[in-house]
Design a protein around this motif. Structure first.
Motif, PDB file in Angstrom:
ATOM      1  N   ILE A 315       0.874  -1.174   0.000  1.00 55.02           N
ATOM      2  CA  ILE A 315       0.000   0.000   0.000  1.00 55.02           C
ATOM      3  C   ILE A 315       0.912   1.225   0.000  1.00 55.02           C
ATOM      4  N   LEU A 316       0.546   2.227  -0.784  1.00 52.76           N
ATOM      5  CA  LEU A 316       1.394   3.431  -0.861  1.00 52.76           C
ATOM      6  C   LEU A 316       0.527   4.685  -0.862  1.00 52.76           C
ATOM      7  N   ASN A 317       0.937   5.681  -0.071  1.00 54.29           N
ATOM      8  CA  ASN A 317       0.329   7.008  -0.150  1.00 54.29           C
ATOM      9  C   ASN A 317       1.091   7.834  -1.178  1.00 54.29           C
ATOM     10  N   ILE A 318       0.368   8.628  -1.952  1.00 52.91           N
ATOM     11  CA  ILE A 318       1.033   9.555  -2.877  1.00 52.91           C
ATOM     12  C   ILE A 318       0.491  10.959  -2.648  1.00 52.91           C
ATOM     13  N   LYS A 319       1.403  11.924  -2.563  1.00 52.13           N
ATOM     14  CA  LYS A 319       0.987  13.307  -2.394  1.00 52.13           C
ATOM     15  C   LYS A 319       1.759  14.182  -3.381  1.00 52.13           C
ATOM     16  N   VAL A 320       1.018  14.998  -4.110  1.00 46.13           N
ATOM     17  CA  VAL A 320       1.675  15.957  -5.004  1.00 46.13           C
ATOM     18  C   VAL A 320       1.971  17.216  -4.200  1.00 46.13           C
TER      19      VAL A 320
END
Lengths: 415, 415
Positions: A315-320
């Motif tokens: 599982i991975l969080n991505i934030k721009v």
């Protein structure tokens, strides 16, 4: 005196002599221990089968049973680990400093063992041998408190090692296993000031937090890793993809794997959709901020709580982010001071990131997965310290030592 | 958020920028602080007079009032201390190790500040300045909690230092004073994990034990010293007398002074009566074992409790022993791992004593009074660590630092 205090007292009594053994004597004992484990593999596997059976009946999840399980190959690998410890340089006795004072005093700073080390861990029987080997090599007595799920295995392993040590210069009392499966035995260990010199917890974050919050003995905090990778505007797309895939998916269950990917908005505009596809192919579930979700529509919405979670999973969080400032702020807020990475071609950004991020290991253009004693060339690893005192980052053998000043005079007094 | 947490949070916020200041910027600020203290000496003395008056009314003993009291000379000496810290080498930024791995990764181990340091101390206002100076020099923010008896003095000193810092590169928020005089503010500080990186207690043993027993933040334990001198059979009588008198009576109030003298029976038979006379001339009250009292009839009987007491006073225990084994056993039982000494002409005994005694500093033929950062040539002293983790013995500036790994890659991933 109950089991915990009496075993710790035995360990303490053994520690003095142990600390003065030669490197050769200690190495010989490590090899004898390795041989004994191989020779008694069948008996150890039999004891392990009891633990596994008990676990299955108690509904232990398969992943935990896997970690608990021993076979000839695993025992061989464990024995091999002891042989590897035997060939490592012995830090004990090294002179770190020699000062000659104007009054003629000679002051030598010498490496000495810590004394008695408490190790609190979960249901991995390999830790029993590994911790014993590392502590004995550095002249430390050790009190082990493994998870109760591995009690039969640990008891048999320690029995085998005790029998092996009886034929060596290492007093068998230097290796103690706490068998009381109740949590109260952990609580007691945590407060054995005067008998234990340090406690090292090895395991999940609830085990570690229990130790940190309740120990009065000094602790080396290890483990918890919410690691980030920041893809800067100038990152090379191929390298960014290969590093972030490796940091997340090469082995997600370990503390140096990535939990959150921070992406500069200009890099995101060009490459984030493709990167999302790559993670999808690697079977990584994605959770993203709103800007991420316009570029990766299949990402779930990310929450504050997600950013603060060590998944240890696919599982991975991505934030721009708008730039390095926002990335640094995010890391300062959610990071656990373990391992952080910037992928960039801009040397100034790289330098700023490495200077300003407060973590044990800060990478420029390399995967956070390298935070590891073996990868650093230390030949062994006691754990990865996430505190700032005593040791920080991957701990090799010197992390299990203290120092002593020996002062040589000829009658000097202070005026 | 109450005073304690909010001030610690301010300190933490200031710590990042502080850690990246140049040595020159920090030194300049230290000199500005020294000037300000001298310039505002009258105001500080006025605030100090309030503390003294309150103390006198509350029946504070004269010895404590002496330690609390400030005058122009003392303030000048305190300011001088800051100037001395300014000229010491700055450990921050030093490269301790450079590893080049087969995969091309370059790993640098760099000294960095610890972050935010909590100092808990008693009613000596000089510690306020000294601790602030040492922490700021090493790029650490500091949260001070001094004894309530010195609150007016500390408040004024910190006010002066804050005003001085406002004109420098050091953010004034990096220096915080907890003013809440209740013990609950100490309790709160001890558990501020996440805001404080380490707590260093400075003071008597009850203060230190409270910190050790209740802190969840990592602690560097300092101070308590039950130090021994062992006069071996072959000791030269003159040297034995001069070293043991110095260790006891040159300044009994400090932790490195001797509390118990152990005397080999053959040395005792020849010299102990004369030695007893020498201690009597130095106004040292003697407490002895039965063999001691036949040779020094005016010695009081010594008790188990006496052996376990840090007198910090003109009182000395004397025990006649059969040899080095008994001396080593006594030290292992009653020592606090601080400073221990053997006086002997026998090199083998000296070596054995230095190897087997488990203490921060082990002396051959020199007074234990030398255990001190200045005497070791460190130019400063944060305290004397009696634990084995992180720092042991006199702590100079490097004891206030941690390390960070900076890793330089060009796309490396782990396989």
């Amino acid at each position: 005196m109950g089991e915990v205090a009496s075993k710790a007292a035995l360990a303490k009594r053994a520690a003095g002599a142990l600390g003065r053994l030669t490197t050769g004597q200690k190495n010989e004992a490590l090899l004898v221990m390795a041989d004994a484990l191989r020779r008694e593999a069948a008996a150890i596997i039999e004891a392990n089968a009891e633990d596994l059976e008990r676990g299955r009946q108690g509904g232990t999840p398969q992943s935990m049973l896997d970690r608990l399980s021993l076979d000839t190959d695993r025992i061989d690998a464990i024995a091999e680990g002891l042989q590897q410890i035997a060939v490592l340089p012995d830090p004990v006795g090294d002179t770190l400093e020699t000062l000659e004072r104007p009054n003629g005093l000679i002051i030598e700073k010498i490496r000495v063992p810590l004394g008695v080390i408490g190790i609190i861990y979960e249901a991995r029987p390999n830790v029993t041998v590994d911790a014993a080997g590392l502590c004995l090599k550095t002249g430390n007595a050790v009190v082990l408190r493994g998870g109760s799920a591995a009690l039969s295995s640990n008891r048999k392993i320690v029995e085998v090692l005790h029998a092996a040590l009886a034929g060596t210069n290492i007093p068998p009392e230097a290796l103690q296993l706490i068998e009381d499966p109740n949590r109260s035995s952990v609580d007691e260990l945590l407060k054995l000031n005067g008998l234990l010199d340090v406690i090292i917890p090895r395991g999940g974050s609830s085990l570690i937090q229990n130790v940190v919050k309740n120990a009065t003995v000094p602790v080396i905090e290890t483990g918890a890793g919410i690691c980030h990778t920041y893809l800067d505007a100038s990152a090379v797309a191929e390298m960014a993809e290969s590093i972030s895939l490796n940091a997340k998916a090469q082995r997600p269950s370990v503390c140096n794997s990535m939990e959150t990917l921070l992406v500069h908005r200009s890099f995101a505009a060009e490459h984030l959709t493709a990167l999302g596809e790559a993670f999808r192919s690697a079977k990584v579930e994605l959770r993203g901020c709103s800007r991420t979700r316009t570029l990766i529509p299949w990402a779930l919405p990310v929450t504050e709580e997600n950013f603060a979670t060590e998944y240890n999973d696919y599982i991975l969080n991505i934030k721009v982010v708008d730039g390095i400032d926002e990335a640094l702020e995010h890391i300062a807020r959610y990071g656990t001071k373990h391992s952080e990475c910037i992928v960039t071609e801009d040397e100034e950004s790289a330098e700023r990131f490495q200077d300003e991020v407060d973590a044990a290991a800060v990478y420029h253009n390399a995967s956070t997965r390298f935070t590891d004693g073996f990868e650093f060339g230390y030949g062994a690893e006691i754990g990865i310290s996430t505190q700032k005192l005593h040791a920080r980052g991957p701990m090799g053998l010197p992390a299990l030592t203290s120092t002593k000043y020996k002062i040589y005079g000829n009658g000097q007094i202070r005026s």
